[in-house]
Design an enzyme around this catalytic site. Structure first.
Site, PDB file in Angstrom:
ATOM      1  N   PRO A   1       0.846  -1.195   0.000  1.00  0.00           N
ATOM      2  CA  PRO A   1       0.000   0.000   0.000  1.00  0.00           C
ATOM      3  C   PRO A   1       0.881   1.245   0.000  1.00  0.00           C
ATOM      4  O   PRO A   1       1.803   1.352   0.809  1.00  0.00           O
ATOM      5  CB  PRO A   1      -0.794  -0.126   1.304  1.00  0.00           C
ATOM      6  CG  PRO A   1       0.065  -0.985   2.191  1.00  0.00           C
ATOM      7  CD  PRO A   1       0.807  -1.908   1.292  1.00  0.00           C
TER       8      PRO A   1
ATOM      9  N   MET B   1       0.612   5.566  -0.366  1.00  0.00           N
ATOM     10  CA  MET B   1      -0.244   6.748  -0.429  1.00  0.00           C
ATOM     11  C   MET B   1      -0.057   7.470  -1.756  1.00  0.00           C
ATOM     12  O   MET B   1       1.069   7.663  -2.225  1.00  0.00           O
ATOM     13  CB  MET B   1       0.055   7.696   0.727  1.00  0.00           C
ATOM     14  CG  MET B   1      -0.331   7.154   2.092  1.00  0.00           C
ATOM     15  SD  MET B   1      -2.096   6.778   2.250  1.00  0.00           S
ATOM     16  CE  MET B   1      -2.810   8.422   2.080  1.00  0.00           C
TER      17      MET B   1
ATOM     18  N   GLN C   1      -6.327  -1.415   3.670  1.00  0.00           N
ATOM     19  CA  GLN C   1      -5.444  -1.071   4.781  1.00  0.00           C
ATOM     20  C   GLN C   1      -6.039   0.080   5.572  1.00  0.00           C
ATOM     21  O   GLN C   1      -6.397   1.114   5.011  1.00  0.00           O
ATOM     22  CB  GLN C   1      -4.041  -0.685   4.321  1.00  0.00           C
ATOM     23  CG  GLN C   1      -3.126  -0.528   5.547  1.00  0.00           C
ATOM     24  CD  GLN C   1      -1.733  -0.052   5.235  1.00  0.00           C
ATOM     25  OE1 GLN C   1      -1.554   1.061   4.756  1.00  0.00           O
ATOM     26  NE2 GLN C   1      -0.738  -0.877   5.524  1.00  0.00           N
TER      27      GLN C   1
ATOM     28  N   CYS D   1       3.657   3.098   9.355  1.00  0.00           N
ATOM     29  CA  CYS D   1       3.884   4.424   8.780  1.00  0.00           C
ATOM     30  C   CYS D   1       4.496   5.353   9.830  1.00  0.00           C
ATOM     31  O   CYS D   1       3.950   5.511  10.924  1.00  0.00           O
ATOM     32  CB  CYS D   1       2.586   5.018   8.262  1.00  0.00           C
ATOM     33  SG  CYS D   1       2.790   6.655   7.524  1.00  0.00           S
TER      34      CYS D   1
ATOM     35  N   ASN E   1       9.168  -7.261   3.669  1.00  0.00           N
ATOM     36  CA  ASN E   1       9.020  -6.034   2.890  1.00  0.00           C
ATOM     37  C   ASN E   1      10.241  -5.152   3.169  1.00  0.00           C
ATOM     38  O   ASN E   1      10.843  -5.230   4.223  1.00  0.00           O
ATOM     39  CB  ASN E   1       7.711  -5.337   3.301  1.00  0.00           C
ATOM     40  CG  ASN E   1       7.542  -3.956   2.700  1.00  0.00           C
ATOM     41  OD1 ASN E   1       7.289  -2.991   3.425  1.00  0.00           O
ATOM     42  ND2 ASN E   1       7.671  -3.830   1.402  1.00  0.00           N
TER      43      ASN E   1
END
Length: 341
Positions: free
Chosen positions: A17, A19, A70, A100, A211
């Site tokens: 995900p 932004m 998410q 985040c 990740n």
């Protein structure tokens, strides 16, 4: 590169995900390249789900599935309601953002700062699990400043998994909550892949996905020897055709691989439909700028699209026009899944 035999998860490969990037137009575009890779929405604040215009915030095309919503938030009761809504809308999973590091997100007391309060994260997961049948997952860092050791990470995973979370997507860097921008937090803290590998050893019954800093399929293949899944972020956006062939390679799915020409042609009807719904064409084409990444014709493609996608008197004819400027051998190239990237 041989096709992989995968055991522990339906989704060995996913796109992170991001932004402003992984919106519904990007996801539709990526589905022209890969049908099986797990896709995620941008992070959506729980307040937007509860009080916002849901069709705009949650709406998606069926072609985008499998798809994960998410969420960002820290209120167990409200997150539970958000999960119920997500299931009602047809999402395949709900993921809680615990990674985040942005200051704005911290001010809302969610994202990476929640790693300091694993009990609260556990309460959030438990509340969501009680409301839905779809999986509730967590995306977290390996730590935050002040809680940087592997022991801290293992304690976090242990507490949250006991609340019912059976899948963790772990960004292999700590998050520095003060003094670094989100961009710097993606590059400055060193990668610690070994911590993620150790999590899988210590929690063998939990799905552990890795990740952070992964750019190529050969890297993903190596990680999958030690963890259950690989999430690729910025490379998936900047070089989307990287994913041509991954359904065959990672999902043992016998599917035809579309050429770049076919992908562009497939997008024309979607863009035409979107234009009729008053969606500006540049909202879609901006996600396609990397289609020829590192290929002959990339500069022509990017310049032509960039110069024309904002013009109100232009439509999808610009795609037909730019195709005529590009080399046929690149437009019609079909990669083999055995190639080394």
């Amino acid at each position: 590169m041989e096709s992989l035999v995968l055991k522990n998860t339906k989704y060995p490969l996913s796109i992170a995900p991001m932004m402003d990037w992984t919106d519904r137009h990007y996801r539709y575009f990526m589905r022209q390249i890969t049908k099986k890779t797990l896709l995620y929405t941008e992070m959506v604040n729980m307040g937007a789900v509860l009080r916002g215009e849901r069709n705009r915030i949650l709406g998606f095309s069926e072609i985008e599935k499998p798809l994960v919503l998410q969420l960002g938030g820290d209120n167990p009761e409200l997150l539970g309601e958000c999960a119920r809504i997500a299931e009602e809308w047809g999402y395949d999973e709900v993921n809680l953002n615990v990674g985040c590091p942005s200051e704005r997100v911290q001010q809302g007391n969610f994202g990476a700062c929640l790693m300091a309060t694993p009990g609260l994260v556990a309460d959030c997961v438990n509340s969501m699990q009680e409301k839905v049948k779809i999986p509730i997952t967590v995306k977290n860092r390996i730590g935050i400043n002040g809680k940087e050791s592997y022991e801290d990470l293992a304690e976090f995973v242990n507490i949250v998994s006991e609340a019912g979370c059976k899948k963790f997507i772990v960004h292999s860097r700590i998050a520095i909550l003060q003094g670094l921008s989100p961009k710097e937090n993606r590059t400055v803290p060193p990668l610690r892949y070994q911590d993620v590998y150790q999590l899988k050893k210590d929690f063998p019954d939990i799905i552990i996905e890795i990740n952070g800093g992964i750019k190529w399929l050969e890297e993903a293949k190596e990680h999958l020897k030690l963890v259950d899944g690989v999430m690729i972020g910025r490379s998936a956006y900047e070089n989307p055709y990287l994913f041509a062939g991954v359904d065959n390679l990672f999902f043992a799915e016998k599917t035809e691989i579309s050429s770049r020409r076919e992908i562009i042609e497939n997008m024309i009807s979607y863009i035409d439909k979107s234009l009729k719904e008053n969606t500006p064409m540049n909202y879609i084409l901006v996600h396609m700028l990397g289609l020829f990444n590192n290929k002959n014709g990339s500069k022509i493609w990017k310049r032509f699209i960039s110069e024309n996608m904002h013009k109100k008197n232009r439509g999808t004819e610009i795609l037909s026009e730019v195709i005529g400027l590009l080399p046929d051998e690149v437009l019609d190239e079909i990669p083999s899944i055995s190639y080394e990237i």
